[in-house]
Design a protein around this motif. Structure first.
Motif, short mmCIF file in Angstrom:
data_model
loop_
_atom_site.label_atom_id
_atom_site.label_comp_id
_atom_site.label_asym_id
_atom_site.label_seq_id
_atom_site.Cartn_x
_atom_site.Cartn_y
_atom_site.Cartn_z
N LEU A 14 -8.65 -52.66 2.35
CA LEU A 14 -10.08 -52.34 3.10
C LEU A 14 -10.58 -53.46 3.67
O LEU A 14 -11.28 -53.62 4.99
CB LEU A 14 -11.23 -51.67 2.05
CG LEU A 14 -10.42 -50.17 1.60
CD1 LEU A 14 -11.46 -49.77 0.32
CD2 LEU A 14 -10.70 -49.38 2.87
N VAL A 15 -10.57 -54.66 3.27
CA VAL A 15 -11.23 -55.85 3.52
C VAL A 15 -10.41 -56.32 4.88
O VAL A 15 -11.16 -56.71 5.69
CB VAL A 15 -11.27 -56.93 2.34
CG1 VAL A 15 -11.67 -58.35 3.10
CG2 VAL A 15 -12.32 -56.74 1.38
N ARG A 16 -9.25 -56.18 4.72
CA ARG A 16 -8.35 -56.81 5.84
C ARG A 16 -8.55 -55.96 7.09
O ARG A 16 -8.61 -56.20 8.36
CB ARG A 16 -6.67 -56.59 5.43
CG ARG A 16 -5.95 -57.05 6.56
CD ARG A 16 -4.29 -57.10 6.33
NE ARG A 16 -4.08 -55.57 6.05
CZ ARG A 16 -3.00 -55.33 5.40
NH1 ARG A 16 -2.30 -56.18 4.36
NH2 ARG A 16 -2.80 -53.80 4.85
N SER A 17 -8.76 -54.58 6.80
CA SER A 17 -9.27 -53.82 7.85
C SER A 17 -10.52 -54.09 8.57
O SER A 17 -10.61 -54.00 9.72
CB SER A 17 -9.19 -52.36 7.38
OG SER A 17 -9.68 -51.35 8.36
N ILE A 18 -11.49 -54.43 7.57
CA ILE A 18 -12.61 -54.75 8.11
C ILE A 18 -12.64 -55.95 9.24
O ILE A 18 -13.16 -56.28 10.14
CB ILE A 18 -13.55 -54.97 7.07
CG1 ILE A 18 -14.14 -53.84 6.30
CG2 ILE A 18 -15.02 -55.86 7.52
CD1 ILE A 18 -14.92 -54.07 5.03
N LEU A 19 -11.76 -57.12 8.56
CA LEU A 19 -11.58 -58.14 9.27
C LEU A 19 -10.93 -57.87 10.83
O LEU A 19 -11.31 -58.56 11.57
CB LEU A 19 -11.02 -59.41 8.53
CG LEU A 19 -11.73 -59.58 7.20
CD1 LEU A 19 -10.63 -60.66 6.44
CD2 LEU A 19 -12.98 -60.50 7.64
#
Length: 392
Positions: free
Chosen positions: A112-117
């Motif tokens: 999820l964090v990678r997707s945000i970045l």
């Protein structure tokens, strides 16, 4: 409504580490004519289809998405990276369903964090992930990590408390783009994972790597575990770490973390005299305290330098563990009697770290994530997200 494969119910319960009786009680099954365990066995045997409200309770208890219960077959076992833990005699470490759930949760958060970045065009691969090998001399690897971190040993030792010293290293680590979590359970003290199960976990992704430190361990050990897992990130090796020193990779990461916190040159100043056990314990305790490291780290270094025997090392490590457990029990009693303490949001923010809170806050503000996904990242209910990120 689609039919539910009873095998899914059995798989979801067993992978959550719950027995029939325990799960039935938590699901509030049973009544006058049928016990809770008998009712659950009927559902799992295919004798009766579960209702949607029951599936919702199962999804919450077993920590699985509701859609999982409508799969045709139980999914294949998820990967959690390499297992760097060992037991005496080379035995395999017993699989812990609760640990699988924790690691699975970290993988979800990372994605999820990678997707945000990626949505924010900030997904820059970190060049230091996987940049060293086990062939690297320990002193060189320690120097490389220290320089990239901008780590200052004097500043680390100059902090007011052990926890402040840990926060100092954590802050430097998060500035590099590595997210550091303090997790030792699945949300309640009933699901606590001891340090015998795991001490740390490293998810060595090029974008948004994660480190988990088991906060069930003594606070004085957190800094060492963080640096140990950071060495795993530099090696590019995702996996679980324990307390053993048998595996080559664990020895390497232990030695790197040791060299950073307690340089070899300083060990020259520690020369235990005689065979007085209590005198040795007192000397180790004083030496460790002044350097804000654990006594276990000092005895490990003494073992590596052949200043104590393996028998002495085992004896001292066990003694220090016993003393820590006594102290921990005492502090728990004090906490139970105390009417004051930090708020839920202060504690939660400390566990997930400033970096993760800030990324989530910006993602919410820019519309990249829903409250539900934000809650999954932060490990809180969607209704608690705004309060947590608002405190930033």
């Amino acid at each position: 409504m689609p039919q539910v494969n009873p095998e899914i119910l059995i798989w979801a319960r067993s992978t959550a580490g719950l027995g029939i009786d325990e799960a039935a009680k938590a699901l509030q099954l049973g009544g006058v004519r049928q016990s809770g365990s008998e009712a659950l066995e009927e559902y799992e045997g295919g004798g009766k289809p579960p209702s949607r409200p029951l599936l919702l309770r199962m999804a919450k208890l077993y920590r699985r998405p509701l859609l999982t219960f409508y799969l045709q077959q139980p999914p294949a076992k998820s990967q959690r990276g390499e297992d760097f833990r060992t037991l005496p005699g080379g035995q395999a470490f017993e699989t812990a369903p609760k640990l699988d759930a924790l690691v699975r949760d970290v993988f979800v958060r990372q994605r999820l964090v990678r997707s945000i970045l990626e949505d924010a065009d900030e997904a820059q691969p970190l060049d230091f992930v996987g940049s060293i090998t086990l062939a690297q001399p320990v002193a060189v690897a320690a120097k490389v990590i220290c320089e990239r971190l901008s780590f200052d040993l004097t500043a680390f030792r100059g902090k007011k408390s052990i926890e402040d010293s840990f926060n100092y290293i954590r802050g430097l680590t998060e500035k590099l783009g590595v997210f550091v979590l303090l997790i030792g359970n699945l949300g309640t003290h009933h699901t606590a994972l001891s340090t015998d199960t795991f001490r740390g976990f490293a998810l060595a992704e090029k974008v948004a790597p994660f480190i988990v430190v088991n906060d069930q361990d003594a606070k004085v050990a957190w800094s060492f575990t963080l640096l140990h897992e950071l060495a795993h990130i530099w090696l590019g090796r995702t996996g679980l770490s324990g307390a053993d020193i048998e595996q080559k990779i664990e020895q390497f990461c232990n030695d790197v973390a040791s060299e950073i916190l307690l340089p070899e040159a300083e060990m020259e100043a520690f020369r235990p005299m005689g065979d007085d056990r209590q005198g040795l314990i007192d000397a180790i305790s004083d030496f460790a305290s002044r350097r804000k490291v654990s006594r276990a780290l000092v005895v490990y270094r003494l073992l590596k330098r052949h200043q104590i025997s393996r028998k002495q090392w085992l004896d001292l490590a066990e003694e220090f563990r016993r003393q820590w457990e006594v102290e921990r029990a005492r502090k728990k009693e004090q906490a139970a009697e105390s009417t004051s303490g930090p708020s839920y949001y202060v504690v939660k923010r400390h566990r997930v770290g400033n970096a993760l809170v800030e990324v989530t806050r910006r993602a919410i503000a820019e519309g990249f994530v829903t409250p539900t996904k934000a809650g999954r990242i932060l490990g809180v209910r969607p209704t608690n997200v705004q309060e947590l990120v608002g405190a930033a």
